[in-house]
Design an enzyme around this catalytic site. Structure first.
Site, PDB file in Angstrom:
ATOM      1  N   TYR A   1      -1.827 -12.009  -2.271  1.00 35.24           N
ATOM      2  CA  TYR A   1      -0.850 -11.573  -3.259  1.00 35.24           C
ATOM      3  C   TYR A   1       0.560 -11.792  -2.754  1.00 35.24           C
ATOM      4  O   TYR A   1       0.841 -11.749  -1.568  1.00 35.24           O
ATOM      5  CB  TYR A   1      -1.061 -10.107  -3.669  1.00 35.24           C
ATOM      6  CG  TYR A   1      -1.028  -9.128  -2.532  1.00 35.24           C
ATOM      7  CD1 TYR A   1      -2.203  -8.736  -1.904  1.00 35.24           C
ATOM      8  CD2 TYR A   1       0.169  -8.595  -2.076  1.00 35.24           C
ATOM      9  CE1 TYR A   1      -2.185  -7.848  -0.858  1.00 35.24           C
ATOM     10  CE2 TYR A   1       0.200  -7.695  -1.032  1.00 35.24           C
ATOM     11  CZ  TYR A   1      -0.982  -7.330  -0.427  1.00 35.24           C
ATOM     12  OH  TYR A   1      -0.960  -6.458   0.619  1.00 35.24           O
TER      13      TYR A   1
ATOM     14  N   GLY B   1     -13.106 -19.235   2.566  1.00 31.45           N
ATOM     15  CA  GLY B   1     -12.794 -18.367   3.702  1.00 31.45           C
ATOM     16  C   GLY B   1     -14.048 -17.698   4.238  1.00 31.45           C
ATOM     17  O   GLY B   1     -15.060 -17.579   3.522  1.00 31.45           O
ATOM     18  N   ALA B   2     -13.961 -17.284   5.511  1.00 33.48           N
ATOM     19  CA  ALA B   2     -15.094 -16.566   6.124  1.00 33.48           C
ATOM     20  C   ALA B   2     -14.569 -15.473   7.054  1.00 33.48           C
ATOM     21  O   ALA B   2     -15.244 -15.058   7.990  1.00 33.48           O
ATOM     22  CB  ALA B   2     -15.984 -17.545   6.889  1.00 33.48           C
TER      23      ALA B   2
ATOM     24  N   SER C   1       0.813  -1.222   0.000  1.00 28.88           N
ATOM     25  CA  SER C   1       0.000   0.000   0.000  1.00 28.88           C
ATOM     26  C   SER C   1       0.852   1.280   0.000  1.00 28.88           C
ATOM     27  O   SER C   1       0.501   2.234  -0.710  1.00 28.88           O
ATOM     28  CB  SER C   1      -0.960   0.001   1.188  1.00 28.88           C
ATOM     29  OG  SER C   1      -1.868  -1.064   1.043  1.00 28.88           O
TER      30      SER C   1
ATOM     31  N   THR D   1      -9.044 -17.126   1.806  1.00 27.94           N
ATOM     32  CA  THR D   1      -8.381 -17.600   3.034  1.00 27.94           C
ATOM     33  C   THR D   1      -6.986 -16.985   3.035  1.00 27.94           C
ATOM     34  O   THR D   1      -6.584 -16.351   2.055  1.00 27.94           O
ATOM     35  CB  THR D   1      -8.225 -19.142   3.063  1.00 27.94           C
ATOM     36  OG1 THR D   1      -7.243 -19.519   2.080  1.00 27.94           O
ATOM     37  CG2 THR D   1      -9.525 -19.863   2.775  1.00 27.94           C
TER      38      THR D   1
ATOM     39  N   LYS E   1      -8.880  -5.645  11.540  1.00 26.03           N
ATOM     40  CA  LYS E   1     -10.020  -5.168  10.749  1.00 26.03           C
ATOM     41  C   LYS E   1     -11.359  -5.172  11.509  1.00 26.03           C
ATOM     42  O   LYS E   1     -12.241  -4.387  11.198  1.00 26.03           O
ATOM     43  CB  LYS E   1     -10.153  -6.004   9.476  1.00 26.03           C
ATOM     44  CG  LYS E   1      -9.102  -5.653   8.435  1.00 26.03           C
ATOM     45  CD  LYS E   1      -9.330  -6.448   7.173  1.00 26.03           C
ATOM     46  CE  LYS E   1      -8.489  -5.920   6.044  1.00 26.03           C
ATOM     47  NZ  LYS E   1      -8.744  -6.607   4.786  1.00 26.03           N
TER      48      LYS E   1
ATOM     49  N   ASP F   1     -12.712  -2.903   0.429  1.00 26.39           N
ATOM     50  CA  ASP F   1     -12.478  -4.223  -0.200  1.00 26.39           C
ATOM     51  C   ASP F   1     -13.669  -4.589  -1.080  1.00 26.39           C
ATOM     52  O   ASP F   1     -13.527  -5.309  -2.076  1.00 26.39           O
ATOM     53  CB  ASP F   1     -12.283  -5.314   0.864  1.00 26.39           C
ATOM     54  CG  ASP F   1     -10.892  -5.268   1.486  1.00 26.39           C
ATOM     55  OD1 ASP F   1      -9.967  -4.710   0.858  1.00 26.39           O
ATOM     56  OD2 ASP F   1     -10.728  -5.786   2.610  1.00 26.39           O
TER      57      ASP F   1
HETATM   58  P1  NAP Z   1      -8.785 -13.328   8.398  1.00 24.74           P
HETATM   59  O1  NAP Z   1      -9.948 -12.487   8.798  1.00 24.74           O
HETATM   60  O2  NAP Z   1      -7.729 -13.649   9.375  1.00 24.74           O
HETATM   61  O3  NAP Z   1      -9.396 -14.708   7.783  1.00 24.74           O
HETATM   62  C1  NAP Z   1      -8.551 -15.753   7.414  1.00 24.74           C
HETATM   63  C2  NAP Z   1      -9.353 -16.849   6.722  1.00 24.74           C
HETATM   64  O4  NAP Z   1      -8.437 -17.841   6.216  1.00 24.74           O
HETATM   65  C3  NAP Z   1     -10.331 -17.595   7.642  1.00 24.74           C
HETATM   66  O5  NAP Z   1     -11.474 -17.958   6.913  1.00 24.74           O
HETATM   67  C4  NAP Z   1      -9.512 -18.849   8.032  1.00 24.74           C
HETATM   68  O6  NAP Z   1     -10.308 -19.972   8.339  1.00 24.74           O
HETATM   69  C5  NAP Z   1      -8.794 -19.122   6.734  1.00 24.74           C
HETATM   70  N1  NAP Z   1      -7.561 -19.909   6.915  1.00 24.74           N
HETATM   71  C6  NAP Z   1      -6.375 -19.474   7.419  1.00 24.74           C
HETATM   72  N2  NAP Z   1      -5.463 -20.463   7.415  1.00 24.74           N
HETATM   73  C7  NAP Z   1      -6.093 -21.554   6.886  1.00 24.74           C
HETATM   74  C8  NAP Z   1      -5.676 -22.879   6.623  1.00 24.74           C
HETATM   75  N3  NAP Z   1      -4.434 -23.294   6.895  1.00 24.74           N
HETATM   76  N4  NAP Z   1      -6.570 -23.743   6.066  1.00 24.74           N
HETATM   77  C9  NAP Z   1      -7.830 -23.321   5.792  1.00 24.74           C
HETATM   78  N5  NAP Z   1      -8.286 -22.071   6.028  1.00 24.74           N
HETATM   79  C10 NAP Z   1      -7.429 -21.198   6.572  1.00 24.74           C
HETATM   80  O7  NAP Z   1      -7.993 -12.659   7.154  1.00 24.74           O
HETATM   81  P2  NAP Z   1      -8.610 -11.723   5.995  1.00 24.74           P
HETATM   82  O8  NAP Z   1      -8.534 -10.297   6.398  1.00 24.74           O
HETATM   83  O9  NAP Z   1      -9.927 -12.266   5.602  1.00 24.74           O
HETATM   84  O10 NAP Z   1      -7.520 -11.937   4.833  1.00 24.74           O
HETATM   85  C11 NAP Z   1      -7.384 -13.163   4.174  1.00 24.74           C
HETATM   86  C12 NAP Z   1      -6.275 -13.046   3.117  1.00 24.74           C
HETATM   87  O11 NAP Z   1      -6.689 -12.143   2.096  1.00 24.74           O
HETATM   88  C13 NAP Z   1      -4.954 -12.483   3.669  1.00 24.74           C
HETATM   89  O12 NAP Z   1      -3.893 -13.193   3.056  1.00 24.74           O
HETATM   90  C14 NAP Z   1      -4.954 -11.037   3.197  1.00 24.74           C
HETATM   91  O13 NAP Z   1      -3.648 -10.528   3.002  1.00 24.74           O
HETATM   92  C15 NAP Z   1      -5.683 -11.171   1.854  1.00 24.74           C
HETATM   93  N6  NAP Z   1      -6.365  -9.915   1.462  1.00 24.74           N
HETATM   94  C16 NAP Z   1      -6.071  -9.414   0.228  1.00 24.74           C
HETATM   95  C17 NAP Z   1      -6.717  -8.255  -0.192  1.00 24.74           C
HETATM   96  C18 NAP Z   1      -6.406  -7.676  -1.536  1.00 24.74           C
HETATM   97  O14 NAP Z   1      -6.722  -6.500  -1.769  1.00 24.74           O
HETATM   98  N7  NAP Z   1      -5.817  -8.429  -2.456  1.00 24.74           N
HETATM   99  C19 NAP Z   1      -7.659  -7.613   0.636  1.00 24.74           C
HETATM  100  C20 NAP Z   1      -7.947  -8.193   1.872  1.00 24.74           C
HETATM  101  C21 NAP Z   1      -7.286  -9.347   2.275  1.00 24.74           C
HETATM  102  P3  NAP Z   1     -10.838 -20.227   9.847  1.00 24.74           P
HETATM  103  O15 NAP Z   1     -12.088 -19.418   9.982  1.00 24.74           O
HETATM  104  O16 NAP Z   1     -11.067 -21.686   9.888  1.00 24.74           O
HETATM  105  O17 NAP Z   1      -9.740 -19.772  10.774  1.00 24.74           O
END
Ligand code: NAP
Length: 284
Positions: free
Chosen positions: A227, A131-132, A22, A199, A71, A107
């Site tokens: 990414y 993912g959730a 960012s 996820t 967040k 987002d």
């Molecule tokens: P978060 O709220 O921590 O959620 C993480 C998610 O991943 C949960 O659903 C979790 O499942 C799942 N997960 C983590 N490790 C896992 C594993 N080993 N096996 C299966 N499921 C797993 O994170 P978030 O904010 O949603 O972000 C998720 C990803 O998206 C991050 O890598 C972030 O950098 C990326 N992201 C990218 C952008 C973009 O603009 N490109 C924007 C936002 C986020 P459980 O519920 O079972 O724990």
């Protein structure tokens, strides 16, 4: 870039935050438009979140992004939430005006713009989201009104249930949920046009693996919002299967542009922001 006492300060809080792209994107936009502004990463531990937010306010910071793991937690430190952010239940952008902190979620705009730029209309396609967490909630919220079919698969089923409950209360639309297993994913892919990984699998330090076949359906579009400098394992696998792919930097770009416009009221120079991302990735 010359920083003086008159420079307006923006930033991002997260932990970790050093991987964030960012600062590259936002500073390129300020520079392109000749704005006397700077965007700085701040590593903030969860235990210090309240103190950090008070500090940002008292030091006259104008706006900041919020990333993992703050967040949701940040909500209790804000004065007001925009309606979309309230409905999603997660914040990635804060604007400070007249000493009030207002939370937004860009987002939602980011994912829709990334899809549209890649020729995918949410209204004409079915989606499966993996993912959730915070990102999945924003994506599901952004798609639910228009898509004919939405499925969410998550490792922890209870969290998928929470997402569904919230989304159905807000939109009244049906959404299918299940646990993230190989069998469930294979079954859903038969009815899916676009698979979105929201996820953290594929993120540095996460050793998880998406339970997916080597040969994906060729007409599937695979969008990995995670990414990295190079393609994630999921994107590589999708390319080997002949699928169209979308990288996480696309969503990153458009959520950043939406945040820039919220803070400054000026149209974001998206092409410049995209170029800065590409050249930074190649320079590392
Ligand atoms: P978060 O709220 O921590 O959620 C993480 C998610 O991943 C949960 O659903 C979790 O499942 C799942 N997960 C983590 N490790 C896992 C594993 N080993 N096996 C299966 N499921 C797993 O994170 P978030 O904010 O949603 O972000 C998720 C990803 O998206 C991050 O890598 C972030 O950098 C990326 N992201 C990218 C952008 C973009 O603009 N490109 C924007 C936002 C986020 P459980 O519920 O079972 O724990």
């Amino acid at each position: 870039m010359l920083v003086t006492g008159k420079t307006s300060v923006y930033g991002i809080i997260g932990d970790p935050v050093e991987h964030s792209l960012s600062p590259v994107i936002q500073n390129s936009a300020f520079e392109k438009l000749g704005m006397d502004c700077v965007y700085v990463p701040f590593r903030v531990a969860t235990s210090a979140l309240g103190v950090a937010v008070r500090g940002l306010r008292s030091q006259g910071v104008i706006g900041f992004n919020v990333t993992v793991p703050h967040k949701t937690e940040i909500i209790k430190y804000l004065d007001k939430l925009d309606l979309i952010a309230k409905n999603v239940g997660a914040i990635n952008t804060v604007k400070i005006a007249q000493n009030k902190l207002v939370g937004y979620n860009t987002d939602t705009t980011g994912v829709v713009e990334a899809l549209k730029t890649n020729g995918i209309s949410p209204g004409d396609n079915t989606f499966t989201i993996l993912g959730a967490g915070g990102a999945a909630k924003a994506i599901a919220y952004a798609l639910i009104e228009s898509t004919p079919r939405l499925t969410v698969l998550n490792r922890t089923f209870e969290k998928a249930r929470g997402l569904k409950r919230n989304l159905m209360r807000r939109s009244g639309k049906e959404i299918k949920i299940d646990s993230l297993t190989k069998r469930n994913l294979e079954r859903e892919l038969l009815k899916t046009d676009v698979l979105i990984n929201a996820t953290s699998i594929g993120m540095k330090g996460n050793l998880g693996k998406i339970p997916i076949e080597d040969n994906l359906p060729q007409d599937l579009v695979v969008f990995d919002i995670v990414y990295d400098r190079c393609d994630t394992e999921l994107v590589r696998q999708a390319k080997r299967s002949g699928c169209r792919t979308i990288r996480g930097t696309e969503m990153l770009l458009y959520q950043a542009a939406a945040a820039f416009e919220l803070w400054t009221g000026v149209k974001a120079p998206v092409d410049t922001m995209r170029d800065s991302l590409v050249s930074f990735e190649f320079s590392r």
